[in-house]
Motif scaffolding. Structure first.
Motif, PDB file in Angstrom:
ATOM      1  N   ARG A  27       0.748  -1.196  -0.185  1.00 40.06           N
ATOM      2  CA  ARG A  27      -0.051  -0.009  -0.030  1.00 40.06           C
ATOM      3  C   ARG A  27       0.906   1.346  -0.002  1.00 40.06           C
ATOM      4  NH1 ARG A  27      -3.002   2.983   3.448  1.00 40.06           N
ATOM      5  NH2 ARG A  27      -5.141   3.609   2.881  1.00 40.06           N
ATOM      6  N   TYR A  44      -6.025   0.226  -8.835  1.00 40.58           N
ATOM      7  CA  TYR A  44      -6.951  -0.013 -10.100  1.00 40.58           C
ATOM      8  C   TYR A  44      -6.000  -0.769 -11.092  1.00 40.58           C
ATOM      9  CZ  TYR A  44     -10.919   2.767  -8.455  1.00 40.58           C
ATOM     10  OH  TYR A  44     -11.745   3.267  -7.824  1.00 40.58           O
ATOM     11  N   TRP A  66      -4.405 -14.702   6.128  1.00 39.86           N
ATOM     12  CA  TRP A  66      -4.144 -14.320   4.529  1.00 39.86           C
ATOM     13  C   TRP A  66      -2.877 -15.081   4.054  1.00 39.86           C
ATOM     14  CZ3 TRP A  66      -7.313 -11.879   1.249  1.00 39.86           C
ATOM     15  CH2 TRP A  66      -8.295 -11.066   1.795  1.00 39.86           C
TER      16      TRP A  66
ATOM     17  N   MET B 665      -6.713   3.148  11.502  1.00 39.03           N
ATOM     18  CA  MET B 665      -6.563   2.738   9.973  1.00 39.03           C
ATOM     19  C   MET B 665      -7.732   2.295   9.310  1.00 39.03           C
ATOM     20  SD  MET B 665      -4.052   2.360   7.839  1.00 39.03           S
ATOM     21  CE  MET B 665      -3.763   1.553   6.226  1.00 39.03           C
ATOM     22  N   ARG B 686     -14.128   1.882   1.787  1.00 38.67           N
ATOM     23  CA  ARG B 686     -13.356   0.964   1.032  1.00 38.67           C
ATOM     24  C   ARG B 686     -12.126   1.991   0.633  1.00 38.67           C
ATOM     25  NH1 ARG B 686     -18.006  -0.724  -2.891  1.00 38.67           N
ATOM     26  NH2 ARG B 686     -17.068   0.983  -4.050  1.00 38.67           N
ATOM     27  N   GLU B 687     -11.195   1.212  -0.174  1.00 35.47           N
ATOM     28  CA  GLU B 687     -10.052   1.776  -0.528  1.00 35.47           C
ATOM     29  C   GLU B 687     -10.364   2.783  -1.406  1.00 35.47           C
ATOM     30  OE1 GLU B 687      -7.149   2.986   0.524  1.00 35.47           O
ATOM     31  OE2 GLU B 687      -5.960   1.255   0.817  1.00 35.47           O
ATOM     32  N   ASP B 688     -11.279   2.482  -2.152  1.00 31.64           N
ATOM     33  CA  ASP B 688     -11.720   3.617  -3.459  1.00 31.64           C
ATOM     34  C   ASP B 688     -12.266   4.607  -2.821  1.00 31.64           C
ATOM     35  OD1 ASP B 688     -14.139   2.565  -2.827  1.00 31.64           O
ATOM     36  OD2 ASP B 688     -14.588   1.674  -4.839  1.00 31.64           O
ATOM     37  N   ILE B 690     -15.079   5.030  -1.339  1.00 34.22           N
ATOM     38  CA  ILE B 690     -16.685   4.678  -1.247  1.00 34.22           C
ATOM     39  C   ILE B 690     -17.163   4.276   0.269  1.00 34.22           C
ATOM     40  CG2 ILE B 690     -18.758   3.560  -2.057  1.00 34.22           C
ATOM     41  CD1 ILE B 690     -17.645   5.368  -4.049  1.00 34.22           C
ATOM     42  N   PHE B 723      -7.613  -8.411   6.822  1.00 32.60           N
ATOM     43  CA  PHE B 723      -6.665  -8.180   5.597  1.00 32.60           C
ATOM     44  C   PHE B 723      -5.671  -6.886   6.029  1.00 32.60           C
ATOM     45  CE2 PHE B 723      -5.611  -5.075   2.091  1.00 32.60           C
ATOM     46  CZ  PHE B 723      -4.736  -5.976   1.457  1.00 32.60           C
ATOM     47  N   ASN B 850     -25.263   1.646  -0.603  1.00 34.86           N
ATOM     48  CA  ASN B 850     -25.191   0.450  -1.416  1.00 34.86           C
ATOM     49  C   ASN B 850     -23.838   0.342  -2.265  1.00 34.86           C
ATOM     50  OD1 ASN B 850     -25.185   2.561  -2.960  1.00 34.86           O
ATOM     51  ND2 ASN B 850     -26.960   2.253  -4.105  1.00 34.86           N
ATOM     52  N   GLY B 851     -22.759   0.735  -1.693  1.00 39.89           N
ATOM     53  CA  GLY B 851     -21.500   0.655  -2.512  1.00 39.89           C
ATOM     54  C   GLY B 851     -21.117   1.655  -3.554  1.00 39.89           C
ATOM     55  N   GLN B 852     -22.223   2.397  -3.779  1.00 37.42           N
ATOM     56  CA  GLN B 852     -21.938   3.551  -4.783  1.00 37.42           C
ATOM     57  C   GLN B 852     -21.876   5.001  -4.131  1.00 37.42           C
ATOM     58  OE1 GLN B 852     -25.734   2.693  -6.643  1.00 37.42           O
ATOM     59  NE2 GLN B 852     -24.678   1.537  -8.360  1.00 37.42           N
ATOM     60  N   CYS B 870      -5.370   6.088   6.642  1.00 38.35           N
ATOM     61  CA  CYS B 870      -6.603   5.322   6.798  1.00 38.35           C
ATOM     62  C   CYS B 870      -7.154   5.035   5.529  1.00 38.35           C
ATOM     63  CB  CYS B 870      -7.802   5.992   7.699  1.00 38.35           C
ATOM     64  SG  CYS B 870      -8.644   7.303   6.784  1.00 38.35           S
ATOM     65  N   ILE B 871      -7.878   3.684   5.673  1.00 42.82           N
ATOM     66  CA  ILE B 871      -8.460   3.064   4.179  1.00 42.82           C
ATOM     67  C   ILE B 871      -9.324   4.192   3.583  1.00 42.82           C
ATOM     68  CG2 ILE B 871      -9.728   1.475   3.226  1.00 42.82           C
ATOM     69  CD1 ILE B 871      -6.985   0.487   4.485  1.00 42.82           C
ATOM     70  N   GLY B 872      -9.030   4.360   2.097  1.00 35.29           N
ATOM     71  CA  GLY B 872      -9.857   5.126   1.539  1.00 35.29           C
ATOM     72  C   GLY B 872      -9.842   6.813   1.609  1.00 35.29           C
ATOM     73  N   ASN B 873      -8.998   7.111   2.259  1.00 36.99           N
ATOM     74  CA  ASN B 873      -8.976   8.557   2.405  1.00 36.99           C
ATOM     75  C   ASN B 873      -8.512   9.223   1.163  1.00 36.99           C
ATOM     76  OD1 ASN B 873      -6.391   8.189   3.306  1.00 36.99           O
ATOM     77  ND2 ASN B 873      -6.570   9.688   4.868  1.00 36.99           N
ATOM     78  N   VAL B 874      -7.458   8.863   0.721  1.00 38.15           N
ATOM     79  CA  VAL B 874      -6.790   9.310  -0.610  1.00 38.15           C
ATOM     80  C   VAL B 874      -7.572   9.048  -1.784  1.00 38.15           C
ATOM     81  CG1 VAL B 874      -4.963   9.037  -2.026  1.00 38.15           C
ATOM     82  CG2 VAL B 874      -4.419   8.771   0.210  1.00 38.15           C
ATOM     83  N   LEU B 875      -8.279   8.099  -2.024  1.00 32.76           N
ATOM     84  CA  LEU B 875      -8.985   8.058  -3.178  1.00 32.76           C
ATOM     85  C   LEU B 875     -10.380   8.729  -3.168  1.00 32.76           C
ATOM     86  CD1 LEU B 875      -8.041   4.528  -4.563  1.00 32.76           C
ATOM     87  CD2 LEU B 875      -7.390   6.772  -5.378  1.00 32.76           C
TER      88      LEU B 875
ATOM     89  N   GLY C 408     -22.035  -1.615  -7.191  1.00 34.16           N
ATOM     90  CA  GLY C 408     -21.462  -1.112  -5.998  1.00 34.16           C
ATOM     91  C   GLY C 408     -20.603  -1.997  -5.182  1.00 34.16           C
TER      92      GLY C 408
END
Lengths: 99, 982, 416, 188
Positions: A27, A44, A66, B665, B686-688, B690, B723, B850-852, B870-875, C408
């Motif tokens: 990461r 991606y 894992w 995190m 999520r890392e993306d 969302i 994970f 709903n994941g969107q 933390c997971i997701g803050n960048v994207l 989603g």
């Protein structure tokens, strides 16, 4: 498929959940100046090789570890299985030495 | 009917008779018969109709490769279409009917197709039926569909049960013919764990069909001895009526055992078992399949493969007629003539495509060397054959042999490619076998008995050595190396009439030629264009001939044209068996809440939430519809107190010195700063970037947090946290374990909730607002010392608590809470009331998350910390995700308060036309608010935060309706949150 | 040669001797205006529309194997336009309209059968999501219809309404959805393109790109170098492998999807049915086979075969909603390589290399898109700007955050 | 004296049925506490376990029976379960008293439901639902594993030649029982 768990021996892949390319362990640094590009690539872009692939599997119906599994995506032959935690620790150590 | 075609001898048991029905006619056979052999014995040669031309057809083979004799077995809900008569063991009372005809089997109205055959050549349907356009669905297709298909489903639920299982072995031996038995004996005697699987009900393979001897014993008798020896070994599992249908990765085989198909009744036991066999090594000894030669009218009842005719004579003691002709291109065909002659059947002729002297002396039979059968006569049964020299020879049965194809199927299941062997005129397994598999016997091209036996033993020994097991006992008895010369001969060029390549799908030599002419020259294109090899037999008897004819037409060799590889399953597998027990209510397990029993006894209706059953609402006497119950539950909760089992929310115990850092995190907001004894709302991305999940996490101790997740995401959040723990933060001391099922947790909500809980919680715990304010948590005891956890959190927006007790007390706790609540008129409430109250408060659930959805969309953008990893803050900061004009979660109410909002409506700005281009968002959740007295909704609206008070149109063209709605805050009740802090 | 019922009759009466080749088998020429890599459904339809709609016929389609040997040759043949998001729905509806005239356009009966598609729902939440989707479909000019359990019970009495683990509460119909004869689609496009002058070159594998100063000028193939003004990748499951030759990493993983067909049966199913609480969808082919499938196996694979757990999972889903199929038999299973993208939606875009174009990421849903994918790709190749229905299908959308994520599921391809 | 009393009713409590010589029953008062080994504190934790129970922490996939009849199953490198007989809802305290603060403990008693399957048909019944190889050489006495049976996560332990202890989530106890009963009925 059968995944030869490094601690538990051969177990049916149906006990596992697949995530994807093991590069997801690497990461990026959120504070890097090009963090956005790096996270874009991390999140991606994939090598998606036809051949040897290191990938992450989670032993959900097992010991919850894992694993990093080296598997050929053309033949499905598995040549190596490691605990992802060990792999990740190895990488942290390597980075530490680099400093 | 009498058994007019029964011969002496055979392996059937003549001590008793078995009565059965075919097309409602009673017939008789013997135990040991198949339906095919019994029909033949009774002179019933016409058994079915072909797929396209509805040609009369009879039994063609003696095994699972059968293309013609497909019947519907049994009746009513047990009716089983497309069942090969050659694989049906005869049992008392068996009932079967023929299929694929309109009218009777004898007078099939659709046989008219045969006369129109010139217009029905390969692929004709691609060239017509295009005009007028609408006629395809309305006219052409229904006609084609009703004529096509084969057997019929009963349309009733399959009444039988199925099971599955797992087996493990050192060596799996597939096929119990001579090679398989030799392999199994060798491995068994060496002490390896062996499974021997064979699709037949009588192990022995071709040994049961031949007159060959082993060590001076009849082949079938030797097989019986071998089976007896194997049965006595603890380390060997013998499985007959068992087909290994697929070779999957890493030595796993898919296997179907037919347990009760040979019985009249399954007696409550599983009809079939789908085994997954985990083998360290495997020996494929699946034998070989004979193939026909294509010539004019080569599809008539009474024409059988020569090896099959021999099997019928030797094993089942039947023959299809009294005067048999044999047509062969190889030595093996001669044995049919010899064996039938030995059984007293007249052999009129042996036609051999090879211009050689007679191989055997068959008294009374004329030998035609270098000739071929060109045509046959006799619509429902054979009358005569015509040879290429013009001669017409009367006969009522014809045995055809075009050589034998090794059964390479399983070697191809991992995309292995068979190789052509010129001396055998056949494909044999290639070098790219599934790992762990070797092939022995006829399946490997070892076509003689002696070769098969020795190869079985030798290959098994090699496999054992590979496993570190010392092989012993691999010596096999003396056997014959019978002559097996074969000369390539695929079709009779002189034939003027249609010559069938694929019997079941009615593909003729002309069709293959036409495909080549039209450019369908790859073998795959040939298959697809002509449908050759696509029928229920998957071309087991036809593919190679089709390939050979294509090669000949294209002027290439067979290896140049290539071959198609086989895919699982080897023979068709019932869907019921593949599903096993997972059907009906047993499709997936049920999860029940700890208070399920009490809930059931107190009028609850249940709703499925994932695998959980949750109380939806509780019906009280006099309530007419669900709305009555839900309105009451909501009003009473807001007025006094309500109780809801919320155990289904995921609970994760998080411990360790780094637990706080770990949560920082995992969550978008910060948890390391949370004080012990406090709870915080957490948003997980999520890392993306969302939104992934939300919930509350309580800090129970310095190193101990308890997280709650949504019901739907409990497992997924745990997985993701593992994970992060193992892969991203491997050096943190943090440990996760799920306690979802361990604690029965109840929401106690409403202004009287504290009063109620005071009656239950032991007195030494102070739960006053000062001592236990909003977002407090702690350990308490209830009802005299039972440990419990108490959280001051609220989903309803009221003064509320969640209290958790060990799950074993859950049912009792529900009763106690309701009992204690009686003085407050407490109500139990279900998921519907829960939903109404959360919409009234503007809380999100799965309809919104709903994941969107971004944090920005729900107005929580600021909660996503940019000050920590933390997971997701960048994207989450990508430009399109933080646009000012992105959709925002807002509230809605109908302008006409009597209207009912519709979830899933789309918003259109007033004055705009309703179209996708003008789409402004959509309604995610709606409810009737009994507190407000009208319908309210939550939804996402473009730039909703700046549109408060605007009237927009909520359109639902699917309901043919629309209404004007007002954009309001999503917090309909107590927007300042005074109640929950009270 | 033009096909018609009359021609079939005439040939039938004269021994079927007059049929000619369905397409030429040309040798590759040294250069073309456009070279399309991949002679599957999308490649062939791109060539067809380039010729028919944009008048560009100096085109070669290079196919490594036989034409139609990719996913067009093995799929579950469903056509539909029941999407929800603005980035998708207009595109798929455009595709549906092209399907509706396909046979007349190509003079080939690809058996487009608008027998309906039904998505079952089992919870209120699913119903709400289907209402949203149905409305999106209608707003985009498609058709949609909701049916409650009572209506379904009448129309599809064989579904399990009374003993189901996840009770059927209703369903979303698209009556114009249905199936098409997949191979015939490829053959129809191939004939249509070939007859307009496009060279379809089978057994011609691309082994590299000619890239000079950031511009793609042609390809290396197993049959020699071919120069082209524009090179268009259209290789579905092989996207990663082919793009790697141009030094590109893609937001795509290749996964295996298994599909299944049963033995032939007399008519059972009127249209396509999908289960909403498990992985199972099914239709019945004109030949009578139940054609069905479910989830992808879930791991990266180019093996073109799958494993047992998914076979069982799919059949469990089937038995859960229609327990009358228990005695029908699975005849054949196969596995295809799916170009699973990071948001479950495709790409039709230029690449960062001039003259090199990309079409891929169709996941397991490329078949229904075949006409519009070809049309929009042809549009992009001819005009260098995206077709109005395909403006969001960009390769850079993950950089900007403009994902098209119908399900989603986020950036995990095996969840889409 | 509290006004209200709670009664414990764990799912499947008291279940006991026989099918010929094969018996399926729920062990009584079956307490489970998870023991997580702190990162960096593994040695201390193992020592504490040795001191408390008189046995070494076994390797992952193995269990041992301690002197007090407790059984310790190592599920993962940093996780073990301690099984013992105890009726109250304070199982965690009992282990905590023994291990002090050398490991992280979580009461798992109510998370699981336990069934013991014993008798000559036990293995044949399990063959229908358990993917693991249960032959003695592959799954020896005291071996334990977490796996999945009929869509249910399950821990299986071999506690005797023909005896298996099976644990699955308590919320799906009824489905779990149904799965095992069906397996037995299908093989007898």
């Amino acid at each position: 498929m059968i995944i030869d768990h490094p601690l538990l021996g051969p177990r049916d892949a149906a006990e596992f959940v697949y995530l994807g390319d093991a590069s997801l362990i690497d990461r990026p640094d959120w504070q890097a100046p090009d963090a956005m590009e790096k996270f874009h690539a991390y999140g991606y872009l994939r090598d998606n090789p036809a051949g040897e692939h290191q990938e992450l599997w989670y032993h959900e119906q097992g010991d919850r570890s894992w694993l990093v599994v080296t598997r050929d995506t053309v033949t499905h032959t598995i040549t190596k299985v490691e605990l992802a935690r060990d792999v990740a620790r190895g990488k942290t150590k390597a980075r530490g030495r680099g400093k | 009917m009498t058994q007019v075609n029964r011969l002496p001898g055979g392996l059937v048991d003549r001590s008793e008779e078995v009565k059965f029905q075919f097309n409602d006619k009673w017939m008789r056979g013997y135990p040991g018969d198949t339906l095919a052999s019994a029909l033949m014995a009774n002179g019933q040669l016409l058994v079915g109709r072909s797929f396209k031309y509805h040609r009369p057809r009879g039994v063609f083979t003696a095994g699972s490769e059968e293309p013609n004799a497909l019947v519907q077995l049994r009746r009513r809900a047990e009716q089983e279409p497309n069942t090969r008569a050659t694989m049906i063991e005869l049992f008392e009372g068996l009932y079967a009917t023929s299929q694929n005809h309109r009218g009777s089997l004898e007078f099939d109205l659709l046989a008219i197709n045969d006369f129109f055959a010139p217009f029905l050549s390969a692929g004709f349907y691609y060239k017509t039926f295009m005009w007028p356009k609408a006629f395809w669905e309305k006219l052409y297709e229904p006609i084609i569909r009703s004529a096509a298909g084969l057997g019929r489903l009963s349309m009733k639920e399959d009444p039988d049960s199925y099971d599955k299982g797992f087996l493990h072995c050192d060596l799996l031996v597939i096929g119990a013919g001579p090679a398989g038995l030799a392999a199994a004996l060798t491995a068994g005697r060496s002490g390896a764990r062996v499974i021997l699987a064979d699709e037949d009900f009588r192990p022995g393979g071709r040994l049961n069909a031949e007159t060959l001897e082993l060590g001076g014993m009849a082949g079938h008798a030797w097989a019986e001895e071998a089976v007896k020896e194997l049965a006595e070994m603890d380390n060997v599992r013998l499985m007959s009526r068992t087909t290994v249908y697929g070779a999957y990765d890493h030595g796993i085989y898919g296997v179907l055992e037919r347990c009760t198909d040979h019985l009249r009744d399954s007696n409550g036991k599983p009809r079939q078992i789908l085994w997954r066999i985990y083998s360290k090594r495997a020996v494929l000894a699946a034998g070989a399949t004979e193939r026909p030669i294509a010539f004019g009218n080569n599809d008539r009842p009474g024409i059988l493969l020569a090896g099959a005719m021999r099997a019928y004579a030797n094993r089942y003691a039947v023959a299809p007629g009294k005067q048999i002709a044999v047509f062969t291109n190889n030595d093996d065909g001669w044995r049919t003539a010899a064996d039938l002659y030995a059984k007293g059947v007249e052999i009129t002729t042996v036609v051999d495509s090879r211009d050689k002297p007679a191989l055997l002396n068959i008294p009374g039979a004329r030998h035609f060397g270098g000739q071929a059968v060109m045509d046959t006569v006799g619509r429902a049964g054979m009358k005569s054959i015509q040879l290429t020299n013009g001669q017409v020879i009367p006969c009522d049965g014809l045995a055809v042999s075009g050589g034998w194809n090794p059964n390479v199927h399983l070697t191809c299941h991992q995309r292995g490619r068979p190789e052509w062997r010129e001396d055998l005129c056949a494909f044999v397994p290639g070098s790219d076998l599934p790992p762990g598999m070797v092939v022995a016997g006829a399946a490997n091209g070892a076509m003689t008995l002696a070769a098969a036996l020795s190869e079985g033993a030798v290959k098994a020994s090699a496999q054992l050595e590979d496993l570190g097991i010392k092989p012993k006992g691999g010596e096999m008895p003396q056997a014959e190396d019978e002559p097996r010369d074969c000369a390539a001969f695929w079709h009779v060029k002189q034939s003027k009439n249609r010559a069938w390549v694929d019997l079941q799908n009615d593909v003729t030599v002309k069709d293959v030629k036409l495909a080549n002419t039209e450019g369908f020259r790859s073998v795959e294109l040939l298959k697809r264009y002509t449908t050759m090899g696509m029928a229920t037999d998957q071309g087991k008897t036809s593919n190679i001939a089709g390939l050979a004819i294509l090669a000949e037409e294209a002027g290439k060799t067979i290896p140049e044209v290539g071959t198609t590889i086989f895919r699982p399953p080897y023979t068709p597998v019932p869907l019921g068996a593949l599903a096993g027990r997972a059907r009906g209510k047993d499709f997936r397990p049920y999860r029940l809440t700890p208070s399920h029993k009490w809930t059931e006894e107190n009028g609850a209706s249940f709703v499925t939430v994932g695998n959980w059953l949750r109380a939806e609402w509780y019906t009280q006497p006099g309530e007419k519809g669900w709305r009555d119950s839900v309105d009451r539950e909501v009003l009473q909760t807001r007025k006094s107190v309500g109780i809801c089992d919320v155990t289904t929310l995921g609970k994760i115990d998080i411990q360790g010195k780094d637990a706080g850092a770990f949560l920082d995190m995992v969550y978008a907001n910060t948890f390391s700063t949370l004080k012990v004894g406090r709870v915080r709302y957490g948003l997980m991305l999520r890392e993306d970037g969302i939104c992934y999940d939300d919930g509350t996490t309580a800090r129970m101790g310095e190193d101990h947090y308890v997280m709650t997740t949504t019901t739907a995401n409990a497992v997924l959040v745990f997985r993701r946290m593992e994970f992060v723990r193992q892969c991203l933060c491997p050096d943190m001391d943090v440990h996760l374990i799920s306690t979802t099922d361990g604690w029965a947790q109840f929401a106690v909500a409403g202004p009287k909730s504290r009063d109620l809980l005071r009656k239950v919680i032991d007195r030494d715990h102070d739960i006053s607002n000062d001592a236990f304010p909003f977002m407090a948590c702690g350990h308490v005891t209830v009802c005299g010392g039972t440990p419990a956890r108490l959280f001051r959190i609220s989903f309803s927006g009221e003064l509320a608590f969640e209290i958790a007790v060990p799950a074993r007390y859950g049912n009792s706790m529900m009763a106690v809470l309701n009992e204690a609540g009686k003085e407050f008129d407490a109500v139990p409430y279900g998921t519907e009331a829960l939903g109404v109250m959360r919409i009234e408060k503007g809380h999100c659930t799965g309809n919104e998350l709903n994941g969107q959805t971004t944090a920005h969309n729900i107005g929580l953008g600021k909660m996503v910390s940019q000050k920590k990893a933390c997971i997701g803050n960048v994207l989450s900061q990508r430009p399109e995700m933080i646009r000012e004009d992105a959709v925002r979660l807002v509230g809605f109410r109908p302008v006409d308060r009597s209207r009912k909002l519709i979830a899933g409506s789309h918003f259109i700005t007033k004055g705009d036309t309703a179209s996708m281009a003008n789409d402004q968002g959509w309604m995610t959740s709606v409810a009737y608010s009994p507190n407000l007295g009208y319908s309210i909704g939550l939804g996402f609206l473009k730039e909703g935060q700046n549109r408060m008070g605007e009237i927009v149109r909520a359109v639902s063209p699917i309901h043919n309706t629309e209404m004007e709605v007002e954009v309001v805050s999503p917090h309909f009740i107590d927007p300042e949150g005074e109640r929950l802090r009270g | 040669m033009r096909y018609s019922g009359f021609r079939v009759l005439k040939e039938g009466l004269t021994g079927n001797k007059g049929w000619t080749k369905a397409w030429r088998e040309p040798e590759p020429r040294p250069d073309y205006d456009i070279v399309i890599i991949g002679g599957g459904g999308h490649g062939l339809s791109t060539a067809f529309y380039l010729a028919k709609e944009f008048g560009i016929t100096n085109v070669a389609v290079l196919e490594k194997g036989w034409l139609g040997s990719g996913n067009i040759g093995r799929n579950t043949t469903i056509i539909r336009s029941n999407y929800m998001l603005p980035g998708n729905e207009p595109f798929y509806e455009f595709s549906m309209k092209l399907w509706e005239n396909l046979e007349q356009e190509t003079n080939y009966n690809s058996m487009v059968s608008q027998r309906s598609i039904l998505n079952l729902y089992h919870t209120d939440g699913q119903r709400d999501a289907y209402v949203r989707r149905a409305n999106a479909m209608l707003l985009a000019g498609a058709d949609a219809e909701l049916a409650d359990a009572k209506q379904l019970r009448q129309e599809l009495p064989f579904l399990d309404y009374d003993n189901a683990r996840f009770p059927i509460k209703g369903g979303l119909y698209q009556r114009r959805g249905g199936t098409a004869r997949h191979d015939a689609v490829a053959w129809g496009y191939a004939r249509g393109a070939d007859s307009r002058g496009v060279d379809i070159i089978q057994n011609c594998e691309v082994t590299g790109f000619q890239i000079e100063n950031g511009t793609c000028t042609g390809v290396e193939t197993s049959r020699g170098a071919i120069r082209a003004k524009k090179v268009a990748m259209c290789v579905a499951g092989s996207s990663g492998r082919v793009a790697a030759m141009a030094g590109m990493r893609l937001p795509i993983e290749s996964h295996v999807l298994q599909a299944f067909v049963s033995e032939g049966l007399k008519p059972v199913l009127p249209g396509v049915i999908t289960f909403g609480a498990g992985h199972f969808y099914v239709s019945q082919s004109d030949k009578g086979g139940l054609v069905f499938g479910g989830d992808i196996d879930g791991y990266n694979s180019y093996a073109q075969r799958g494993n047992l757990p998914v076979v069982e999972d799919v059949c469990e889903g089937g038995m859960a909603i229609m327990p009358m199929i228990g005695r029908a038999r699975l005849l054949r299973s196969w596995g295809g390589v799916m170009d699973m993208s990071m948001d479950g939606s495709p790409f039709i875009d230029k690449t960062h290399i001039d003259g090199l174009y990309f079409n891929g990421g169709w996941c397991y849903g490329g078949f229904k898109a075949t006409p519009a994918s070809g049309f929009c790709y042809a549009h992009l190749l001819a005009k260098d700007e995206p077709h109005p229905t395909a403006t969001q299908m960009r390769l850079d959308r993950f950089m900007t955050g403009n994902m098209i994520d119908e399900k989603g599921s986020g950036n995990q391809p095996n969840l889409h | 004296m509290a006004e209200f009393t709670l009664t414990a009713a764990p799912p499947l409590a008291g279940h006991d049925e026989t099918f010929g010589d094969t018996r399926l029953h729920a062990p009584q008062d079956f307490a489970i506490v998870s023991v997580a080994l702190p990162l960096g504190g593994e040695t201390a934790a193992k020592k504490a376990i040795k001191t408390a129970y008189g046995v070494e922490l076994p390797a992952p996939g193995k269990s041992v029976v301690a002197k007090g009849k407790e059984r310790i199953l190592r599920l993962a490198p940093d996780l073990a379960f301690v099984f013992f007989t105890h009726a109250g809802a304070d199982a965690e305290t009992i282990v905590a008293d023994k291990l002090k603060d050398k490991a992280y403990l979580t009461d798992q008693t109510d998370v699981w439901t336990a069934l013991e399957l014993s008798g000559p048909m036990a293995r044949a019944a399990l063959e229908r639902i358990c993917p693991l190889d249960l032959y003695t050489d592959a799954f020896a006495l005291n071996d334990g594993a977490r796996t999945v049976m009929e869509h249910l996560g399950t821990i299986i332990l071999r506690t005797d030649d023909d005896t298996y202890l099976l644990l699955s989530a308590s919320s799906s106890a009824d489905s779990f029982l149904h799965a095992i009963e069906t397996s037995i009925k299908n093989v007898i």
